[in-house]
Design a protein around this motif. Structure first.
Motif, mmCIF file in Angstrom:
data_model
loop_
_atom_site.group_PDB
_atom_site.id
_atom_site.type_symbol
_atom_site.label_atom_id
_atom_site.label_comp_id
_atom_site.label_asym_id
_atom_site.label_seq_id
_atom_site.Cartn_x
_atom_site.Cartn_y
_atom_site.Cartn_z
ATOM 1 N N ILE A 1 -3.265 1.419 -6.153
ATOM 2 C CA ILE A 1 -3.888 2.605 -6.732
ATOM 3 C C ILE A 1 -4.295 2.314 -8.179
ATOM 4 N N GLY A 2 -5.570 2.548 -8.478
ATOM 5 C CA GLY A 2 -6.096 2.299 -9.810
ATOM 6 C C GLY A 2 -6.364 0.847 -10.120
ATOM 7 N N ALA B 1 -7.885 2.233 -1.969
ATOM 8 C CA ALA B 1 -6.723 2.640 -2.744
ATOM 9 C C ALA B 1 -6.872 4.021 -3.396
ATOM 10 N N ASP B 2 -8.076 4.403 -3.789
ATOM 11 C CA ASP B 2 -8.267 5.666 -4.496
ATOM 12 C C ASP B 2 -8.647 6.813 -3.570
ATOM 13 N N GLY C 1 1.955 2.130 -3.310
ATOM 14 C CA GLY C 1 0.901 2.476 -4.255
ATOM 15 C C GLY C 1 0.540 1.387 -5.235
ATOM 16 N N ARG C 2 0.775 0.130 -4.890
ATOM 17 C CA ARG C 2 0.504 -0.955 -5.831
ATOM 18 C C ARG C 2 -0.988 -1.163 -6.072
ATOM 19 N N SER D 1 -4.164 7.187 0.510
ATOM 20 C CA SER D 1 -4.381 5.744 0.557
ATOM 21 C C SER D 1 -3.130 4.961 0.913
ATOM 22 N N GLN D 2 -1.941 5.536 0.657
ATOM 23 C CA GLN D 2 -0.702 4.849 1.014
ATOM 24 C C GLN D 2 -0.622 4.573 2.508
ATOM 25 N N GLY E 1 0.816 -1.213 0.000
ATOM 26 C CA GLY E 1 0.000 0.000 0.000
ATOM 27 C C GLY E 1 0.839 1.247 0.000
#
Length: 317
Positions: A132-133, A308-309, A129-130, A313-314, A126
């Motif tokens: 995200i999206g 995640a969005d 950013g794995r 979110s990290q 997280g």
């Protein structure tokens, strides 16, 4: 009555440590991946009332009894039972109640360590950013690669070992410098994270729909299965029968108000479960509902995608 054991295990330095330790122990996977689903499927607020009744009438007396046994014996479940059996001059077969409790705790640790390893890995995934999206298919690919891919599987075993190493390291520090210090940091931190998620859910999520799903009274959904589910969850989430409460009692100072502390833990555990459900269902992405989801898929697939969005979110996944 049995003669109390005198052991060098020591005790917690503060009476409130019992509350924090027990809250940290009960705030587990069951609060996140099971209770919200059960409440939504079995009558919402009515299921919560039914669950509270099971806690107060059935599991609360058992928790107080197990804790009192530990505080009197100043030992874990096996040696505590040994003292009671010797004093009462009963069959040594009663010792198996303690031994089976230790075996049950070992079995629970065997799968908790796996979930803990995945959770540790997700902290870093997280942060990088794995998610995200990513959709659920991408999240499933990340999870599958972690636990089954030949290369990443060795990485997963590293996380697994790291998790167990943390558990052993804290235990080796002793009752005060290890266990007490850890629970007085970790348990409040978990509650602050949950409060932050609930605040985020109320600010940017569909909090009204989540409240309706979790808290509305729906008598038509309450059946005999609802009672069974409430009773089972009351035993499962509190870890009864594994000797945990005996150990908490063994470490507890004599001036701790045991019954009041246990009641506070039970109520806090319920509030945490409700808060987790409100946060989860409020933060579901647009066009997607997590109301029928629970278990492993909810925790490691749907929830990371939902978070995640969001802003920052990290720090959430």
């Amino acid at each position: 009555m049995p003669t109390p054991y005198e052991t060098p295990i020591g005790s917690w330095t503060r009476p409130t440590t019992f509350f924090w330790a027990a809250t940290g122990a009960t705030f587990g996977l069951a609060n996140v991946w099971q209770f919200p689903y059960l409440a939504g499927q079995h009558g919402g607020g009515l299921f919560i009332l039914l669950y509270l009744a099971c806690l107060l009438l059935v599991t609360l007396p058992l928790m107080v009894t197990e804790s009192a046994m530990g505080r009197y014996a100043r030992h874990g479940l096996v040696l505590a039972m040994d003292g009671f059996v010797r004093s009462a001059r009963r069959s040594r077969a009663w010792m198996w109640t303690g031994r089976l409790g230790v075996l049950a705790a070992f079995l629970v640790l065997s799968f908790t360590a796996v979930f803990g390893a995945i959770a540790l890995a997700y902290v870093f995934y997280g942060a990088m950013g794995r998610f995200i999206g990513a959709g659920e298919a991408e999240a499933a690919g990340i999870l599958s690669a972690l636990v089954s891919d030949s290369r990443d599987y060795r990485v997963f075993m590293g996380w697994h070992g790291f998790f167990l190493l943390l558990v052993v390291w804290v235990s080796m520090q002793g009752v005060v410098d290890g266990v007490e210090r850890a629970v007085r940091v970790v348990a409040p931190a978990m509650m602050l994270i949950l409060l932050a998620l609930c605040g985020l859910a109320a600010w940017s999520g569909d909090f009204r729909s989540a409240s309706d799903f979790m808290l509305d009274f729906r008598p038509a959904d309450v059946t005999l299965d609802s009672l069974r589910a409430a009773l089972f969850h009351a035993f499962f989430t509190l870890g009864l029968g594994m000797g945990v409460w005996t150990l908490f009692g063994a470490y507890t100072p004599a001036d701790t108000r045991l019954k009041r502390s246990v009641l506070a833990v039970v109520l806090m555990d319920t509030l945490i479960a409700i808060g987790a459900g409100l946060a989860i269902y409020s933060l579901a992405p647009d066009g997607h509902s997590m109301e029928g989801e629970r278990g492993f898929g909810l925790l490691f697939l749907s929830l990371p995608v939902a978070l995640a969005d969001l802003p920052g979110s990290q720090f959430l996944v």
